[in-house]
Design an enzyme around this catalytic site. Structure first.
Site: not given
Length: 198
Positions: A100, A153, A169
């Site tokens: 990510c 993340h 993502h």
């Protein structure tokens, strides 16, 4: 249903309230702290136009956000989407596999923003933004590990439609793909959002 048809039906609804019902029931309109009771037909028509204007204003504000091609956010999102389908690979930075933070790094590099490589460090860039004010190009940060306050993340907002936020993502299961912040998993893992673009 088109906006024009919706507006016509709304106007028809307001105009077909009978004068008898207005006077008999003592219909009350409240604007701020003022009450308006037993309006004449002429006054009622005036209020109908006010209500119609308010409806159009609210309806227009709920439209899906669009990004102009000359907006840096357009370049960031387009770059991110060019990696669609790229498999997830922890520490990966190429189309053969990426994580990510690498997706964010490449996407913002396309507009001259050199981000740190780790999502926890990327979370310190830009300015914090309220979820109500999100727009395409903003960055969402999540805690997906057992440590609920630790950034692990991140994703880039691609669209905001009636308050529903879509983002791109690098998912561990699907690779580079899009999801919604309203998704139960992502909503629970969400920490905060930041704006890197002015």
């Amino acid at each position: 249903m088109s906006r024009n048809i919706l507006l016509i039906r709304l106007r028809f609804l307001f105009d077909n309230i009978s004068e008898k019902a207005l006077h008999h029931k003592g219909l009350v309109f409240k604007i701020g702290s003022m009450n308006y009771r037993n309006f004449s037909i002429q006054n009622r028509l005036g209020i109908n136009w006010v209500l119609l204007f308010l409806f159009v204003f609210v309806f227009a504000s709920c439209k899906s956000s669009k990004v102009a091609k000359d907006d840096p956010a357009f370049k960031v999102i387009s770059t991110a989407k060019s990696y669609y389908g790229t498999p997830y690979k922890f520490g990966g930075t190429t189309r053969a596999g990426m994580d990510c933070s690498a997706l964010l790094f490449h996407s913002f590099y396309s507009v001259g923003i050199n981000l740190p490589r780790m999502s926890a460090d990327q979370a310190k860039q830009g300015v914090k933004v309220n979820t109500r004010d999100l727009k395409p190009g903003d960055v969402l940060f999540f805690a997906t590990s057992r440590r609920k306050k630790r950034v692990t993340h991140a994703g880039i907002v691609t669209e905001v439609n009636k308050g529903d936020v879509r983002f791109i993502h690098a998912s561990t299961s699907l690779g580079v793909s899009e999801d919604y912040l309203s998704n139960r998993y992502w909503n629970k893992a969400f920490l905060f959002a930041r704006r890197l673009l002015e």
